[in-house]
Design a protein around this motif. Structure first.
Motif, short mmCIF file in Angstrom:
data_model
loop_
_atom_site.label_atom_id
_atom_site.label_comp_id
_atom_site.label_asym_id
_atom_site.label_seq_id
_atom_site.Cartn_x
_atom_site.Cartn_y
_atom_site.Cartn_z
N ILE A 56 1.07 -1.42 0.37
CA ILE A 56 0.47 -0.34 0.43
C ILE A 56 0.68 1.36 0.06
N PHE A 62 1.11 4.36 1.96
CA PHE A 62 0.56 5.30 2.54
C PHE A 62 0.81 6.84 2.90
N MET A 65 -4.13 4.32 1.85
CA MET A 65 -4.38 4.55 2.75
C MET A 65 -3.49 5.86 3.61
N TYR A 95 -4.34 8.93 6.30
CA TYR A 95 -4.80 10.22 7.95
C TYR A 95 -4.51 11.22 7.72
N CYS A 118 -12.47 6.05 7.97
CA CYS A 118 -12.45 4.66 9.28
C CYS A 118 -12.14 5.75 10.62
N LEU A 152 -8.56 0.86 10.08
CA LEU A 152 -7.96 1.37 8.57
C LEU A 152 -7.66 0.32 7.62
N THR A 153 -6.01 0.26 8.58
CA THR A 153 -5.84 -1.27 8.64
C THR A 153 -6.42 -1.95 8.18
N CYS A 155 -7.43 -2.18 4.56
CA CYS A 155 -6.68 -1.56 3.66
C CYS A 155 -6.30 -3.41 3.29
#
Length: 686
Positions: free
Chosen positions: A155, A157, A214, A216, A281, A287-288, A291
């Motif tokens: 992924i 991030f 992903m 944040y 999320c 979240l993890t 994903c």
């Protein structure tokens, strides 16, 4: 565009490199040396002559030309170093780990701006400042641990918080989630999350690019850019999940103290993510997990087979899935009976398929094959297999890995025995490159969130035709503040929104004359006070002239009242449409059931403009009171097509008139034949 010298440099310098690996400058230098980077590495530190085996220069001016620079020195020294690197050393990539910039004070903000101006002047790219760094498969420019083993199928991030990157990396690595790159953008002085998303979109390669991103974020700085590139990536086969924190008042204060982020309206963020196809999320674990599910083949339905050797976890997963709109369908019939004969006595194939604590790898294979080939009402499989300590699970996980390679239906391994079969799970993750979902309810909630998340909406949906000239005429000539009744009526008419026929009167005689013209029954309302019902300013079902005269005299005396509105008594289900303008997001349209449902239950949905008809219809079905719209206990249903059409007309109106700061159509009365606005407020800010 992000400068290639940041992404794939041929030479890298660490300004502030140190032999003390407990300092950012020492740790990032160690990580850089240990990474796969094959280019030239330089160190600059006036207090050192050799750093971790590399000769050290005393000043930036002594460097040869260098592509990328990582700065780990005090903020006050950064502008000079950047100036020399950009102007003299042809540096194009900059990673500033140092804190003490805009997140701290005004003086730090000035230093930050000076740095950004310099880097922009040479078309360079800056990550940070106040960040943990950047790493991709070319090199590691990040001081934080743990360092994941990067792979192309992992992924991407992108995070505004370096600490969050650390904690998410820990959770992901522990459970087998692979990474391709980590962008900790810190203050996002020049390059923010939206800019990274733009880069990932514009450089997307269907063969080599990651299919999972992903995010944040504590601040959505550019919603339109985020929406554009998230939708574009989705249509290229990329799935996105995100946390947007700082939605509450307390969270907003925390976000502001952390990175200078200003909280945005959380309803608008929800609407943005939904429109973009981003799964929102609420915490790192979710979240993890989302994903991690994205890393598996797509689940194309809502029917899940739960395969288990432990009853309790299967029951909890069944509850979780069922409570979130997914199905655990009952399995029966000839093929189910045939499967049962291959299992130990006492097993059950009804779904959950429980083959007992003594179940074998061979039996698990029979079950998976049946779910894959015999049961058409199964879309995916969740396999719960830990160990009560009776025997090792090597053969079980070997079979599970092989079936995941050959089955077309997704298989999700839930391996909860992190102590009893620790070595087997480690092998499953590290050598077979699989992801484990150690907690069944966390997995179930995440899967439901994915399956229930809508696809992105068209960025330019077809909207109804409205009278643009008439709308602009009203807006261009009105004053700031709440519009007059005649101005509101003109806007609604121009937008094609059906409204009540009303008259505004200022004398008792005019009130009686209006009643005679309209006929009974009538509604009388004060004009002036914002909350009419709170001040006793609404009278319903007026049936005679005497009541008209009497109520006019009472209403006109209510504070702030300058007139009384008279209109026919309409009937129907009370519904609501509103619009509000949010900073950076533009307008959002809110709608739902009116009356108590909005005042008390807040049963509304929101969508960012432009709102197309299909988006409105889809969101309508998510209202808790949707069955009321359908008609219950003999009540007449609301015409959903007309309701959706009115929503799109409000969307078209505020696009043409962006000066509208607030708009409330509350209530509209809906029947099977019509949607009529019986009360409206519009506030303009030019």
């Amino acid at each position: 565009m992000i400068n290639q010298k940041l992404l794939n440099p041929k030479s890298i310098v660490v300004i502030g490199a140190s032999n003390d690996v407990q300092k950012p400058g020492g740790k990032v230098f160690k990580h850089l040396l240990e990474s796969s980077f094959a280019g030239n590495v330089y160190a600059v530190n006036p207090k050192e002559t050799n750093v971790q085996g590399v000769p050290c220069l005393s000043q930036v001016e002594d460097l040869p030309q260098v592509d990328c620079a990582i700065l780990a020195v005090a903020a006050k020294f950064c502008p000079h170093a950047v100036e020399v690197l950009a102007r003299q050393k042809e540096t194009g990539g900059f990673i500033i780990l140092s804190a003490g910039f805009s997140e701290e004070n005004e003086e730090g903000a000035k230093l930050e701006k000076q740095i950004v101006d310099t880097i922009n002047s040479v078309d360079g790219t800056l990550i940070g400042p106040n960040c943990t760094g950047f790493l991709n498969r070319n090199y590691n420019g990040n001081f934080a641990k743990p360092v994941p083993q990067l792979q192309s199928k992992g992924i991407d991030f992108v995070t505004g918080s370096g600490a969050t990157a650390v904690f998410i990396s820990e959770w992901g690595i522990t459970n087998g989630l692979p990474f391709n790159s980590i962008w900790a953008v810190g203050n996002s002085a020049q390059t923010g999350i939206e800019d990274v998303l733009e880069h990932l979109d514009e450089t997307f390669n269907p063969t080599t690019s990651s299919r999972v991103i992903m995010l944040y974020m504590e601040n959505v700085r550019n919603p339109k850019k985020l929406l554009k590139h998230a939708v574009s990536l989705y249509h290229k086969g990329v799935r996105l999940a995100a946390i947007k924190s700082g939605g509450s008042a307390a969270g907003s204060r925390a976000a502001s103290s952390h990175t200078g982020a200003l909280a945005t309206n959380d309803v608008a963020v929800d609407a943005l993510f939904r429109k973009a196809g981003i799964v929102r999320c609420n915490n790192r674990e979710e979240l993890t997990t989302v994903c991690s599910i994205f890393m598996h083949p797509e689940v194309k339905g809502k029917n899940i087979a739960i395969i288990t050797h432990a009853g309790g976890p299967a029951v909890m997963l069944t509850d979780t899935l069922s409570n979130n709109g997914l199905e655990v369908p009952h399995l029966e019939g000839e093929k189910a009976n045939a499967l049962l004969t291959k299992l130990f006595p006492g097993s059950s194939v009804a779904n959950p398929i429980d083959f007992l604590a003594t179940g074998t790898a061979e039996q698990l294979g029979y079950i998976i094959d049946a779910c894959e080939n015999d049961f058409d009402n199964i879309d995916a499989m969740a396999v719960i297999f830990g160990s009560p300590g009776l025997f090792p699970n090597w053969d079980v996980y070997e079979l599970l890995d092989n079936k995941m390679k050959t089955c077309k239906k997704p298989i999700f391994p839930i391996l909860p025995s992190i102590l009893n079969v620790k070595e087997e799970i480690a092998d499953f993750i590290e050598n077979k490159h699989r992801i484990n979902f150690p907690e069944e309810c966390v997995f179930g909630n995440a899967l439901a969130k994915i399956v229930n998340s809508p696809k992105p909406q068209p960025l330019q949906p077809e909207l109804p035709k409205v009278d643009r000239d008439a709308i602009r005429k009203v807006i261009d000539h009105c004053e700031n503040g709440y519009l007059r009744l005649d101005e509101i009526s003109a806007l609604l008419d121009a937008a094609g929104i059906s409204r009540k026929q009303e008259m505004e009167v200022t004398t008792g005689e005019a009130a009686v004359a209006a009643a005679q013209q309209m006929g009974f029954p009538l509604v009388m309302k004060v004009v002036g006070p914002v909350h009419k019902s709170d001040v006793g300013g609404v009278v319903l079902n007026v049936k005679d002239e005497a009541t008209v005269a009497r109520e006019f005299e009472r209403l006109i005396k209510i504070k702030d009242t300058y007139a009384v509105e008279i209109c026919p008594m309409y009937y129907g289900t009370e519904i609501f449409i509103g619009a509000s303008k949010e900073e950076k997001f533009g307008h959002q349209i809110l709608f739902g059931l009116g009356g108590i449902f909005i005042e008390v239950l807040k049963d509304v949905k929101a969508a960012l403009v432009p709102v197309g008809k299909q988006e409105a219809l889809d969101l309508m079905q998510l209202l808790r009171g949707y069955k009321i719209l359908k008609g219950v206990r003999g009540q007449e249903p609301v015409n959903e097509e007309r309701f959706a059409d009115t929503i799109t007309r409000v969307s078209a109106l505020v696009e043409i008139a962006p000066e509208i700061a607030e708009m409330d159509l509350n209530p509209l009365l809906g029947t099977s034949k019509s949607i009529i606005a019986v009360d409206a407020r519009i506030r303009v800010e030019k």
